[in-house]
Scaffold this motif. Structure first.
Motif, PDB file in Angstrom:
ATOM      1  N   GLN A 228      -1.698 -56.820  45.701  1.00 26.87           N
ATOM      2  CA  GLN A 228      -1.852 -58.275  45.608  1.00 26.87           C
ATOM      3  C   GLN A 228      -0.612 -58.972  45.057  1.00 26.87           C
ATOM      4  N   LEU A 229       0.136 -58.299  44.188  1.00 28.24           N
ATOM      5  CA  LEU A 229       1.263 -58.942  43.527  1.00 28.24           C
ATOM      6  C   LEU A 229       2.301 -59.446  44.516  1.00 28.24           C
ATOM      7  N   SER A 230       2.724 -58.606  45.459  1.00 26.04           N
ATOM      8  CA  SER A 230       3.711 -59.035  46.450  1.00 26.04           C
ATOM      9  C   SER A 230       3.773 -58.005  47.570  1.00 26.04           C
ATOM     10  N   PRO A 231       4.301 -58.387  48.739  1.00 26.32           N
ATOM     11  CA  PRO A 231       4.466 -57.401  49.824  1.00 26.32           C
ATOM     12  C   PRO A 231       5.369 -56.245  49.399  1.00 26.32           C
ATOM     13  N   GLU A 232       6.387 -56.567  48.609  1.00 32.68           N
ATOM     14  CA  GLU A 232       7.331 -55.525  48.184  1.00 32.68           C
ATOM     15  C   GLU A 232       6.667 -54.514  47.258  1.00 32.68           C
ATOM     16  N   THR A 233       5.857 -54.999  46.310  1.00 32.01           N
ATOM     17  CA  THR A 233       5.202 -54.067  45.384  1.00 32.01           C
ATOM     18  C   THR A 233       4.119 -53.253  46.083  1.00 32.01           C
ATOM     19  N   LYS A 234       3.468 -53.850  47.086  1.00 33.46           N
ATOM     20  CA  LYS A 234       2.461 -53.100  47.854  1.00 33.46           C
ATOM     21  C   LYS A 234       3.110 -51.909  48.566  1.00 33.46           C
ATOM     22  N   GLU A 235       4.216 -52.168  49.245  1.00 37.02           N
ATOM     23  CA  GLU A 235       4.913 -51.107  49.961  1.00 37.02           C
ATOM     24  C   GLU A 235       5.343 -50.002  49.005  1.00 37.02           C
ATOM     25  N   PHE A 236       5.865 -50.396  47.845  1.00 34.06           N
ATOM     26  CA  PHE A 236       6.324 -49.445  46.833  1.00 34.06           C
ATOM     27  C   PHE A 236       5.188 -48.552  46.334  1.00 34.06           C
TER      28      PHE A 236
ATOM     29  N   ASN B 260       1.457 -28.080  26.280  1.00 35.78           N
ATOM     30  CA  ASN B 260       2.786 -27.610  26.676  1.00 35.78           C
ATOM     31  C   ASN B 260       3.521 -28.579  27.602  1.00 35.78           C
ATOM     32  N   LYS B 261       2.940 -29.759  27.803  1.00 33.88           N
ATOM     33  CA  LYS B 261       3.646 -30.778  28.567  1.00 33.88           C
ATOM     34  C   LYS B 261       4.516 -31.576  27.608  1.00 33.88           C
ATOM     35  N   ARG B 262       5.712 -31.904  28.031  1.00 34.79           N
ATOM     36  CA  ARG B 262       6.596 -32.701  27.181  1.00 34.79           C
ATOM     37  C   ARG B 262       5.901 -34.002  26.818  1.00 34.79           C
ATOM     38  N   VAL B 263       6.118 -34.474  25.591  1.00 33.89           N
ATOM     39  CA  VAL B 263       5.504 -35.724  25.159  1.00 33.89           C
ATOM     40  C   VAL B 263       6.243 -36.898  25.790  1.00 33.89           C
ATOM     41  N   GLY B 264       5.596 -38.075  25.745  1.00 36.04           N
ATOM     42  CA  GLY B 264       6.249 -39.294  26.213  1.00 36.04           C
ATOM     43  C   GLY B 264       6.082 -39.535  27.693  1.00 36.04           C
ATOM     44  N   GLY B 265       6.889 -40.442  28.199  1.00 37.80           N
ATOM     45  CA  GLY B 265       6.824 -40.788  29.605  1.00 37.80           C
ATOM     46  C   GLY B 265       8.159 -41.344  30.064  1.00 37.80           C
ATOM     47  N   TYR B 266       8.393 -41.269  31.357  1.00 33.60           N
ATOM     48  CA  TYR B 266       9.635 -41.802  31.915  1.00 33.60           C
ATOM     49  C   TYR B 266       9.504 -41.958  33.419  1.00 33.60           C
ATOM     50  N   MET B 267      10.452 -42.706  33.978  1.00 33.15           N
ATOM     51  CA  MET B 267      10.610 -42.753  35.429  1.00 33.15           C
ATOM     52  C   MET B 267      11.965 -42.119  35.748  1.00 33.15           C
ATOM     53  N   THR B 268      12.009 -41.309  36.765  1.00 30.22           N
ATOM     54  CA  THR B 268      13.274 -40.760  37.232  1.00 30.22           C
ATOM     55  C   THR B 268      13.338 -40.942  38.746  1.00 30.22           C
ATOM     56  N   TYR B 269      14.409 -40.451  39.358  1.00 31.82           N
ATOM     57  CA  TYR B 269      14.625 -40.758  40.776  1.00 31.82           C
ATOM     58  C   TYR B 269      15.151 -39.537  41.514  1.00 31.82           C
ATOM     59  N   LEU B 270      14.631 -39.343  42.729  1.00 31.84           N
ATOM     60  CA  LEU B 270      15.011 -38.221  43.590  1.00 31.84           C
ATOM     61  C   LEU B 270      15.747 -38.781  44.811  1.00 31.84           C
ATOM     62  N   PRO B 271      17.083 -38.867  44.748  1.00 30.06           N
ATOM     63  CA  PRO B 271      17.833 -39.624  45.755  1.00 30.06           C
ATOM     64  C   PRO B 271      17.707 -39.128  47.189  1.00 30.06           C
TER      65      PRO B 271
ATOM     66  N   ALA C   9      10.185 -47.949  38.320  1.00 35.52           N
ATOM     67  CA  ALA C   9      10.094 -47.283  39.622  1.00 35.52           C
ATOM     68  C   ALA C   9      10.232 -48.276  40.770  1.00 35.52           C
ATOM     69  N   PHE C  10       9.676 -49.472  40.609  1.00 32.08           N
ATOM     70  CA  PHE C  10       9.793 -50.493  41.647  1.00 32.08           C
ATOM     71  C   PHE C  10      11.256 -50.861  41.863  1.00 32.08           C
ATOM     72  N   GLN C  11      11.989 -51.072  40.772  1.00 33.16           N
ATOM     73  CA  GLN C  11      13.409 -51.393  40.910  1.00 33.16           C
ATOM     74  C   GLN C  11      14.159 -50.217  41.543  1.00 33.16           C
ATOM     75  N   GLY C  12      13.809 -48.983  41.139  1.00 38.33           N
ATOM     76  CA  GLY C  12      14.444 -47.820  41.731  1.00 38.33           C
ATOM     77  C   GLY C  12      14.170 -47.713  43.220  1.00 38.33           C
ATOM     78  N   TYR C  13      12.950 -48.063  43.614  1.00 39.65           N
ATOM     79  CA  TYR C  13      12.581 -48.042  45.035  1.00 39.65           C
ATOM     80  C   TYR C  13      13.421 -49.051  45.818  1.00 39.65           C
ATOM     81  N   LEU C  14      13.608 -50.245  45.239  1.00 40.17           N
ATOM     82  CA  LEU C  14      14.409 -51.274  45.912  1.00 40.17           C
ATOM     83  C   LEU C  14      15.882 -50.872  45.971  1.00 40.17           C
ATOM     84  N   SER C  15      16.422 -50.391  44.860  1.00 42.91           N
ATOM     85  CA  SER C  15      17.849 -50.060  44.837  1.00 42.91           C
ATOM     86  C   SER C  15      18.150 -48.856  45.719  1.00 42.91           C
TER      87      SER C  15
END
Length: 560
Positions: free
Chosen positions: A297-305, A322-333, A361-367
Motif C-alpha cells: 500500500q505504501l508505494s509501487p516501489e515498496t510493493k515491488e521490493f 547460537n545465533k548472533r545477537v542483533g540485526g542488520y541488512m546486508t547486500y548480495l550484489p 533494504a529498500f534503499q539497497g534494492y533501489l541502488s
C-alpha cells in the motif's frame, strides 16, 4: 534466487590477486577514459562475485555461530579480507591518479574519488597483520553474547529472548531478568576487558603506523566521513547536552508518572506503560505477511521490493540459540538482493525489523538498479536516514501489527526515538575519550562511562548493580567493539527522521517524494548536499537541536 539456493565456495584470494593484477595492467594500457571505464566495469564484476560469496558465508555463520564449517569460513575471511581490501585500494589508486580522471569523475562522481582518498589514508599493506588481529578480536567478542544461555523457568533462552523479559510489565520479572543479564556480563568481565584493551591498542598501533596521533583520525577516515569534521560532531554533541538532554529528561519523568513510580530504576529503562509495552499480536509469519500488505500500500516501489524479498526468502528473523545477537541488512550484489538478519523475540522490536531494516533494504534494492556501483557506497549516517525515517513513514499501518495497542506503540516509538539521542551521543563521546587516551585502564574506561551517564542520562539509577552500576553497560553494545565511531550516525540520522516525521504529519505525499529521492540519490552526492537537496535542514547547523526539541515538545503537548 532464494537465499538457501545460492551456491557457495570459498574465495581463492590468490586467484583474485591474479585477476586484480590483470585488471590493473589493462587499466594502465587503456588509451582514454572510455577504455578505462570499460576496464572498471570488469572490476565491478570481480567485486560483485567476491563480495557475494563472502557475504553468504558471513550470513550463514551468523545464523548459527556454532556451525563448524561456516565458523571456519568466517575465520578464513577474518584472515584474508585485509589482503583483499589492500588489493581494492591498490586498484583504486590507479583510478585516483588516472590521466583521464575528468572522464571517470563524470562517470562515477566526485564522492567516489573522495572516498578513494579516504581509503588510501586508512589502509596500507603493512597494516594487514594488525587488521587480521582486529578482525579475530571482534569475532571473539561477537561469539560471547551469541553463546549466552540463561535458565528461565526451566527453559534455556538466549540473550535476544532474555531481553523480552527486561521489559516485562512485572517489575519483579524485570529485576530477575536484569540480574541475569548483568551477571552474564560480570562473569565475562575479564574476557571483555581483555578483548577491548587489545582492540584499543591494536587500532592505536594501526593509526601510529600511518602517522596519526591516535585512532580518532583514522577511525573517521574508515567511517568515510567525507563532508563533515570531528569538530562538527563535537559541536553537535554539545547541542544535545545543552538543548536536548533537558527535554528528554522531562520525557523520562513523564514516563515515570505513567508507570506510577516514585523513582525510575535501571530496570525500568525501555518500559513505557504500567501494563507493559505493546507487543505484536501475530506470529513471525503473520508479521511478515502484514509487512507485505503494508509495503504493497505504501508505494509501487515498496510493493515491488517487499514482494521480491518474500519470494526469494531474504529474511532470517527467528531467534535461535547460537545465533548472533542483533540485526542488520546486508547486500548480495550478484543477485541484486538485500538480506535481512534479525532475532524476533515477541516484542515490538520484531516490527521494528520490518520498518527499520526494511528501510535499509529498500534503499539497497533501489541502488542495486544503478549501474554505477560507487553510488551504492553510502556513508552510514545516510544509510540510517533511510531506515529511521521508514520507521515513521510506516506508522499509519501499525494497527495491522498491534491491533488496539497501535496508538500505544506509536507513542512509545516516538518517545523512544527521542530518548535515544542522548544515549547515542554518549556512546560516541565515550569512544572519543577511549581512543584519545588509549592507555586508560579497564577501570578508568568504566569510570569515564559512568561520568558520561550522569551527563547524558541523569535520571539513571543502577541501584548498586555490581556490573552495570560500575560503568560496565557499554560492554553489551557491540558497535563499541566491532564498529568504532559508527554510533553517532544513528543520532544524526534520527534528527533527519524527526524532520520527516514533522513534515509527513503536514504533507505525507511531499515528504515521501523527498524520501524516495534521497534513497535514489544514494551516494551520488555528499550527505550535506543531499539533505539540503531533498528539502531538509542539516543537523549540524547551530540551533538545530534546540529548534527540534521545541517542535517535538510542542507536538507532544498538542497530542496529550
Amino acid at each position: 534466487m532464494k537465499f538457501s539456493q545460492m551456491p557457495y565456495e570459498r574465495v581463492d584470494f590468490n586467484k583474485v590477486e591474479e585477476e586484480f593484477t590483470q585488471l590493473m595492467k589493462e587499466f594502465k594500457e587503456a588509451r582514454n577514459g572510455e577504455e578505462q571505464f570499460a576496464v572498471h566495469r570488469k572490476y565491478y564484476e570481480l567485486r560483485d562475485r567476491v563480495d557475494t560469496l563472502m557475504t553468504i558465508a558471513h550470513i550463514r555463520h551468523d545464523v548459527n555461530t556454532a556451525d563448524e564449517f561456516y565458523s571456519a569460513e568466517q575465520d578464513y575471511y577474518d584472515e584474508e579480507s585485509p589482503r583483499y581490501s589492500n588489493m581494492v585500494i591498490n586498484y583504486e589508486k590507479l583510478l585516483y591518479e588516472s590521466p583521464y580522471r575528468n572522464v571517470l569523475e563524470d562517470k562515477i562522481g566526485l564522492v567516489a574519488f573522495k572516498n578513494m582518498e579516504l581509503s588510501q589514508k586508512s589502509m596500507q599493506e603493512k597494516l594487514i597483520p594488525l587488521v587480521q588481529e582486529e578482525n579475530a578480536l571482534t569475532t571473539a567478542y561477537e561469539k560471547i553474547p551469541a553463546s549466552a544461555e540463561f535458565d528461565w523457568d526451566g527453559e534455556k533462552v538466549n540473550i535476544s529472548r532474555l531481553k523480552a523479559y527486561l521489559k516485562n510489565p512485572d517489575r519483579n520479572v524485570r529485576r530477575k531478568a536484569w540480574e541475569k543479564f548483568s551477571a552474564f556480563f560480570k562473569a565475562h568481565e575479564g574476557e571483555l576487558d581483555d578483548i577491548y584493551d587489545k582492540l584499543v591498542k591494536n587500532r592505536t598501533k594501526q593509526a601510529k603506523e600511518l602517522g596519526y596521533e591516535n585512532y580518532v583520525e583514522l577511525g573517521y577516515y574508515r567511517m568515510n566521513r567525507n563532508c563533515y569534521t570531528r569538530e562538527q560532531v563535537e559541536a553537535f554533541r554539545d547541542q544535545v547536552k545543552k538543548d536536548f538532554v533537558p527535554f528528554v529528561e522531562k520525557l523520562h519523568d513523564r514516563r515515570r508518572q505513567r508507570l506510577g513510580l516514585d523513582k525510575l530504576s535501571f530496570i525500568d529503562e525501555g518500559v513505557y506503560f504500567k501494563e507493559g509495552n505493546p507487543n505484536p499480536v501475530g506470529t513471525p509469519e503473520e508479521i511478515l505477511e502484514a509487512g507485505q500488505r503494508m509495503y504493497g500500500q505504501l508505494s509501487p516501489e515498496t510493493k515491488e521490493f517487499f514482494d521480491f524479498m518474500m519470494e526469494n526468502e531474504l529474511f532470517d528473523v527467528l531467534g535461535r540459540n547460537n545465533k548472533r545477537v542483533g540485526g542488520y541488512m546486508t547486500y548480495l550484489p550478484v543477485y541484486r538482493s538485500p538480506f535481512i538478519f534479525a532475532n524476533f523475540n515477541g516484542t515490538s522490536a520484531d516490527v521494528d525489523v520490518i520498518t527499520h531494516e526494511c528501510g535499509h533494504a529498500f534503499q539497497g534494492y533501489l541502488s542495486g538498479m544503478d549501474e554505477i556501483r560507487e553510488h551504492g557506497d553510502i556513508t552510514m549516517e545516510t544509510a540510517e536516514c533511510h531506515s529511521m525515517s521508514m520507521e515513521f513513514f510506516t506508522e499509519k499501518w501499525m494497527d495491522w501489527f498491534f491491533g488496539d495497542k497501535a496508538d500505544a506503540y506509536r507513542e512509545m516509538h516516538f518517545e523512544d526515538a527521542m530518548m535515544f539521542i542522548p544515549y547515542g551521543c554518549m556512546v560516541d563521546e565515550f569512544q572519543h575519550i577511549v581512543y584519545a587516551n588509549p592507555d586508560l585502564t579497564p577501570a578508568q574506561r568504566k569510570e569515564a562511562w559512568s561520568r558520561l551517564e550522569k551527563e547524558y542520562k541523569p535520571h539513571l539509577d543502577y541501584e548498586g548493580d555490581e556490573f552495570f552500576g560500575k560503568g560496565g553497560y557499554w560492554q553489551q553494545q557491540h558497535h563499541i567493539y566491532s564498529f568504532p565511531f559508527y554510533y553517532i550516525d544513528y543520532v544524526i540520522a534520527q534528527t533527519v527522521a524527526f524532520e520527516y516525521k514533522l513534515w509527513m504529519d503536514e504533507d505525507f505525499e511531499a515528504a515521501w517524494k523527498s524520501y524516495l529521492k534521497l534513497c535514489r540519490l544514494s551516494a551520488a552526492d555528499f550527505f550535506n548536499n543531499m539533505i539540503k537537496e531533498v528539502g531538509l535542514k542539516l543537523p549540524f547547523e547551530e540551533g538545530c537541536l534546540k529548534e527540534m526539541a521545541g517542535k517535538l515538545e510542542k507536538k507532544l503537548t498538542k497530542e496529550a
